[in-house]
Write an enzyme that holds these catalytic residues in place. Sequence first.
Site, PDB file in Angstrom:
ATOM      1  N   LYS A 157     -13.323  -5.432   2.230  1.00 53.00           N
ATOM      2  CA  LYS A 157     -11.919  -5.759   1.903  1.00 53.00           C
ATOM      3  C   LYS A 157     -11.293  -6.638   2.990  1.00 53.00           C
ATOM      4  O   LYS A 157     -10.521  -7.547   2.709  1.00 53.00           O
ATOM      5  CB  LYS A 157     -11.094  -4.494   1.691  1.00 53.00           C
ATOM      6  CG  LYS A 157     -11.582  -3.572   0.600  1.00 53.00           C
ATOM      7  CD  LYS A 157     -11.769  -4.283  -0.740  1.00 53.00           C
ATOM      8  CE  LYS A 157     -10.505  -4.464  -1.514  1.00 53.00           C
ATOM      9  NZ  LYS A 157     -10.739  -5.036  -2.865  1.00 53.00           N
ATOM     10  N   SER A 196      -6.980  -2.675   0.696  1.00 58.01           N
ATOM     11  CA  SER A 196      -6.821  -1.220   0.664  1.00 58.01           C
ATOM     12  C   SER A 196      -6.394  -0.761   2.051  1.00 58.01           C
ATOM     13  O   SER A 196      -6.742  -1.383   3.057  1.00 58.01           O
ATOM     14  CB  SER A 196      -8.138  -0.553   0.287  1.00 58.01           C
ATOM     15  OG  SER A 196      -8.007   0.841   0.453  1.00 58.01           O
ATOM     16  N   SER A 197      -5.688   0.360   2.081  1.00 57.93           N
ATOM     17  CA  SER A 197      -5.149   0.825   3.373  1.00 57.93           C
ATOM     18  C   SER A 197      -6.252   1.295   4.318  1.00 57.93           C
ATOM     19  O   SER A 197      -6.022   1.457   5.513  1.00 57.93           O
ATOM     20  CB  SER A 197      -4.171   1.983   3.135  1.00 57.93           C
ATOM     21  OG  SER A 197      -4.858   3.056   2.490  1.00 57.93           O
ATOM     22  N   CYS A 198      -7.474   1.474   3.796  1.00 59.86           N
ATOM     23  CA  CYS A 198      -8.544   1.956   4.693  1.00 59.86           C
ATOM     24  C   CYS A 198      -9.062   0.837   5.598  1.00 59.86           C
ATOM     25  O   CYS A 198      -9.928   1.053   6.432  1.00 59.86           O
ATOM     26  CB  CYS A 198      -9.708   2.522   3.880  1.00 59.86           C
ATOM     27  SG  CYS A 198     -10.678   1.265   3.060  1.00 59.86           S
ATOM     28  N   TYR A 215     -16.789  -0.305   2.948  1.00 61.90           N
ATOM     29  CA  TYR A 215     -15.788  -0.796   1.978  1.00 61.90           C
ATOM     30  C   TYR A 215     -14.682  -1.550   2.710  1.00 61.90           C
ATOM     31  O   TYR A 215     -14.261  -2.630   2.284  1.00 61.90           O
ATOM     32  CB  TYR A 215     -15.203   0.402   1.234  1.00 61.90           C
ATOM     33  CG  TYR A 215     -14.091   0.083   0.260  1.00 61.90           C
ATOM     34  CD1 TYR A 215     -12.788   0.495   0.514  1.00 61.90           C
ATOM     35  CD2 TYR A 215     -14.341  -0.612  -0.925  1.00 61.90           C
ATOM     36  CE1 TYR A 215     -11.764   0.221  -0.380  1.00 61.90           C
ATOM     37  CE2 TYR A 215     -13.325  -0.887  -1.823  1.00 61.90           C
ATOM     38  CZ  TYR A 215     -12.041  -0.456  -1.541  1.00 61.90           C
ATOM     39  OH  TYR A 215     -11.020  -0.731  -2.429  1.00 61.90           O
TER      40      TYR A 215
END
Length: 315
Positions: free
Chosen positions: A142, A109-111, A138
């Site tokens: 990831k 994910s881009s976060c 999170y």
Amino acid sequence: MIDRDAPIYVSGHRGMVGSAVVRRLQRDGFGQVLTATRQEVDLRDQDAVDAWFDAHRPQYVLHVAGTVGGIHANASRPADFLYDNILIHATVLRAAWRTGVEKLLYLGSSCIYPRDCPQPIKEEYLMTGPLERTNDAYAIAKISGLMSCEAYRRQHGCNFISAMPTNLYGPNDNFDLQGSHVLPALVRKFHECRNSADGKVVIWGTGTPRREFLHVDDLADACLFLMDQYESEQTINVGTGKDLPIAELAETIRSIVCPSAALEYDASMPDGTPRKLLDVTRLHELGWTHGIELRDGIASTYEWFCEHEAAATAT
Ligand code: GFB
């Protein structure tokens, strides 16, 4: 090209991403798309995952399952997001290695990128600075999944690749007003505003953060493209390369769903990362670009929402 007749496992097939990936594989003529419900196998349970892989022996794996949510869900349930997402990749990658899966794609994910890194974000900016507080748990889960793909490649020669998608939207999204991401939340808020007395929609934060949005059918197409073409250890960004302020997103959704709505901003809610525009140069150089522009994607997502409103808003 991967073998369209080989067994290919898509984890999380009931979710927005998993269901889009299954649709894309079936459209491409894959004859053995394997799926498993949460009741059939809890992906956090290594024994259950091992037993499933021994019984089904997938040749390929698109590992897109995860415990996901928007800024409020991430900020209020960090322990759940960390625990679930670490286990979900740890069990599946181990079983994939042990049973000799030929190729696996893991979605991040881009976060995962640092909160304040230069924009647009290049893959090499990973772990060069502090994370955004609202979703750091999170993000660590990831990042560990991405590192795990590299570790299995280095230690066992596994062909495990990873991709980092930007914010996603589309059919089968989560439209819960507390736990969802901004785009589905605003689609629902403007829809419900059509029949509300005060004709007002509350937007969280200041409206100034910028976000990039990729339709989930484009992501599914990119996943198949990468399974066919990409063999590198390095993760690869997947996005449109274009972003906009939340305020402009709200105006766009308003114009499609409820033009008469009044907007109100709730500054007590967090803005989160100021911006997280992905640099998709590497993906473009490989020959892939997105096909669904944001306004068209919002309009088709709203159509889907209206056709599935009862299910999409069931608590
Ligand atoms: O989409 P979103 O929840 O997640 O929020 P992130 C994006 C921006 O939209 C934030 C604003 O600035 C929100 O304050 N926003 C405005 C709203 N109104 C609303 C609303 O009604 N609902 C929601 N949810 N937001 C997520 C990460 O960050 O990005 C996840 O938390 C994941 O882990 C995902 O990485 C891709 O884009 O801020």
